[in-house]
Design an enzyme around this catalytic site. Structure first.
Site, mmCIF file in Angstrom:
data_model
loop_
_atom_site.group_PDB
_atom_site.id
_atom_site.type_symbol
_atom_site.label_atom_id
_atom_site.label_comp_id
_atom_site.label_asym_id
_atom_site.label_seq_id
_atom_site.Cartn_x
_atom_site.Cartn_y
_atom_site.Cartn_z
ATOM 1 N N THR A 22 26.326 -20.528 9.992
ATOM 2 C CA THR A 22 25.307 -21.191 9.173
ATOM 3 C C THR A 22 23.886 -20.773 9.543
ATOM 4 O O THR A 22 23.026 -20.637 8.665
ATOM 5 C CB THR A 22 25.447 -22.717 9.349
ATOM 6 O OG1 THR A 22 26.761 -23.079 8.937
ATOM 7 C CG2 THR A 22 24.438 -23.477 8.536
ATOM 8 N N ASP A 66 31.919 -16.295 8.701
ATOM 9 C CA ASP A 66 32.023 -17.714 9.020
ATOM 10 C C ASP A 66 32.908 -17.730 10.270
ATOM 11 O O ASP A 66 33.913 -17.018 10.337
ATOM 12 C CB ASP A 66 32.736 -18.425 7.853
ATOM 13 C CG ASP A 66 32.811 -19.925 8.067
ATOM 14 O OD1 ASP A 66 32.225 -20.642 7.252
ATOM 15 O OD2 ASP A 66 33.469 -20.370 9.026
ATOM 16 N N SER A 68 35.112 -19.505 11.315
ATOM 17 C CA SER A 68 36.530 -19.838 11.136
ATOM 18 C C SER A 68 37.366 -18.566 11.068
ATOM 19 O O SER A 68 38.583 -18.607 11.233
ATOM 20 C CB SER A 68 36.736 -20.621 9.838
ATOM 21 O OG SER A 68 35.817 -21.672 9.772
ATOM 22 N N ASP A 99 31.885 -23.630 14.328
ATOM 23 C CA ASP A 99 33.286 -24.080 14.298
ATOM 24 C C ASP A 99 34.117 -23.537 15.461
ATOM 25 O O ASP A 99 34.961 -24.250 16.002
ATOM 26 C CB ASP A 99 33.943 -23.698 12.959
ATOM 27 C CG ASP A 99 33.392 -24.539 11.809
ATOM 28 O OD1 ASP A 99 32.762 -25.578 12.082
ATOM 29 O OD2 ASP A 99 33.579 -24.153 10.639
ATOM 30 N N GLN A 288 44.622 -34.357 25.717
ATOM 31 C CA GLN A 288 44.001 -34.500 24.392
ATOM 32 C C GLN A 288 42.672 -35.238 24.487
ATOM 33 O O GLN A 288 41.890 -35.234 23.544
ATOM 34 C CB GLN A 288 44.920 -35.313 23.472
ATOM 35 C CG GLN A 288 46.213 -34.640 23.142
ATOM 36 C CD GLN A 288 47.139 -35.529 22.326
ATOM 37 O OE1 GLN A 288 46.737 -36.566 21.804
ATOM 38 N NE2 GLN A 288 48.384 -35.112 22.199
HETATM 39 N N1 ASP Z 1 31.651 -22.825 9.124
HETATM 40 C C1 ASP Z 1 30.467 -22.454 9.872
HETATM 41 C C2 ASP Z 1 30.878 -21.499 10.973
HETATM 42 O O1 ASP Z 1 31.422 -21.918 11.952
HETATM 43 C C3 ASP Z 1 29.818 -23.667 10.417
HETATM 44 C C4 ASP Z 1 28.578 -23.404 11.227
HETATM 45 O O2 ASP Z 1 28.131 -22.319 11.444
HETATM 46 O O3 ASP Z 1 27.991 -24.384 11.664
HETATM 47 O O4 ASP Z 1 30.660 -20.328 10.818
#
Ligand code: ASP
Length: 352
Positions: A22, A66, A68, A99, A288
């Site tokens: 982001t 991103d 992810s 993330d 956990q």
């Molecule tokens: N989905 C984004 C990522 O991890 C969220 C972020 O950057 O805050 O790349």
């Protein structure tokens, strides 16, 4: 990849590495979507960086992602990049999506052994181009931390760390805990390395310093990713446990257990754990819980796991345990070596 030499001069030089996330997005007014901005314009976006008397160069990967989509190959590329530029910079700042930032910071902490310079991960919850962004503050403070030196000219924080929401945390101790607020990360089992207010206050007693400042780190890029994570929950079935623990693709399993390292005491569960261990699998117990440690001596349910041959992950995060296993298994095919090293505090990832 785009490598850009900055204009600043001065005592410190920083390499700013942009992987995605982001922070580097900007609202494209034509279609109202977030798009990565060209990092050559970093000074336009964050003109405050120009006020530092540091040289800030930037490096952008071709595939801005991103986080992810992060794969271990990104960690290998980052490690190789830092290795090849290690002598040219005083510190490294890695802009990364939030993330999976805790995974990436954990991985780099193991892949770089004997670090003498800061490697600071940061990112943001709001893109740098938006009015209330947290990205500017995170980035500016991360750069300042990466450049900070003590009176002897040594880095104040020669660790892989995450700076986020005014806090500097050891990378392999952090977890993303909030998807909305600006305090997105926590490091419950390890005190902060620094806090940014009017000044950046370093907790020097919490920061790991190298045994020898003059020896270049060892950069490890071999990773063995044959690890599965099994989160214990009420209602878990023998089929699921068998598939994960005894699956042919896994060399190690991280058991995410309850509380102080407890799992169901049902005989089928213990038998499957024993079967996996008899097959030569490494089974590592992490809790956990957000805070606290595994202790397989407290409850009968934990004790049975220890007796079955399950190893303690102590107070390691799941992210840290995954990275430690990838790294150690990449170093050796010998599971006895891996088990012995897992029991050691290698990079400040466990309290021992
Ligand atoms: N989905 C984004 C990522 O991890 C969220 C972020 O950057 O805050 O790349």
């Amino acid at each position: 990849m785009r490598y850009q030499t900055g204009t600043g001069t001065g005592k410190s030089s920083i390499l700013l590495i942009y992987t995605g996330g982001t922070i580097g997005m900007k609202l494209d007014r034509t279609d109202q979507t977030l798009k990565p901005f060209d990092f050559r314009q970093i000074l336009e976006e964050v003109p405050e960086l120009g006020k530092f008397a540091y040289r800030i160069d930037s490096y952008t990967f071709d595939d801005i992602i991103d986080s992810s989509d992060v794969e271990p190959s990104l960690w290998q590329r980052l490690t190789t990049l830092i290795s090849s530029r290690y002598d040219s910079y005083d510190g490294f700042v890695i802009l990364h999506g939030t993330d999976t930032m805790a995974y990436s910071a954990s991985a780099l902490s193991f892949m770089i052994e004997g670090l003498t310079k800061p490697v600071v991960f940061t990112g943001s919850q709001l893109p740098v181009g938006t009015p209330r962004t947290d990205g500017k503050e995170n980035l500016i403070s991360a750069v300042e931390i990466a450049a900070a030196k003590d009176r002897d000219g040594h880095a104040i924080v020669p660790e892989v760390c995450i700076f986020f929401g005014n806090s500097l945390m050891r990378g392999n101790r952090t977890k993303k805990v909030n998807s909305e607020t600006f305090r997105a990360f926590r490091s419950e089992n390890c005190p902060l390395l620094a806090e940014a207010g009017i000044n950046i206050r370093y907790s020097t007693g919490n920061i790991i310093r190298p045994a020898d400042w003059d020896t270049k780190p060892v950069f490890h890029t071999a990773l063995d990713t044959r690890v599965s994570i099994l989160k214990i929950h009420p209602g878990i079935t023998p089929q699921v446990v068998r598939n994960i623990i005894c699956g042919p693709e896994t060399r190690a399993v991280i058991l995410e257990t309850y509380g102080a390292g407890n799992a169901p005491s049902k005989q089928w569960f213990i038998d499957l754990v024993k079967e996996g261990i008899a097959m030569g699998k490494i089974i590592l117990n992490v809790t956990q819980c957000l805070a606290g440690s595994v202790n397989m001596e407290i409850y009968a349910t934990g004790k049975r796991l220890r007796e079955a041959g399950v190893l303690s992950g102590y107070d390691c995060t799941t992210e840290g345990a995954l990275a430690k296993l990838f790294h150690l298994m990449g170093m050796s095919e010998d599971n006895r070596f891996v088990a012995e090293e897992l029991d050691k505090n290698l990079r400040g990832e466990i309290t021992k």
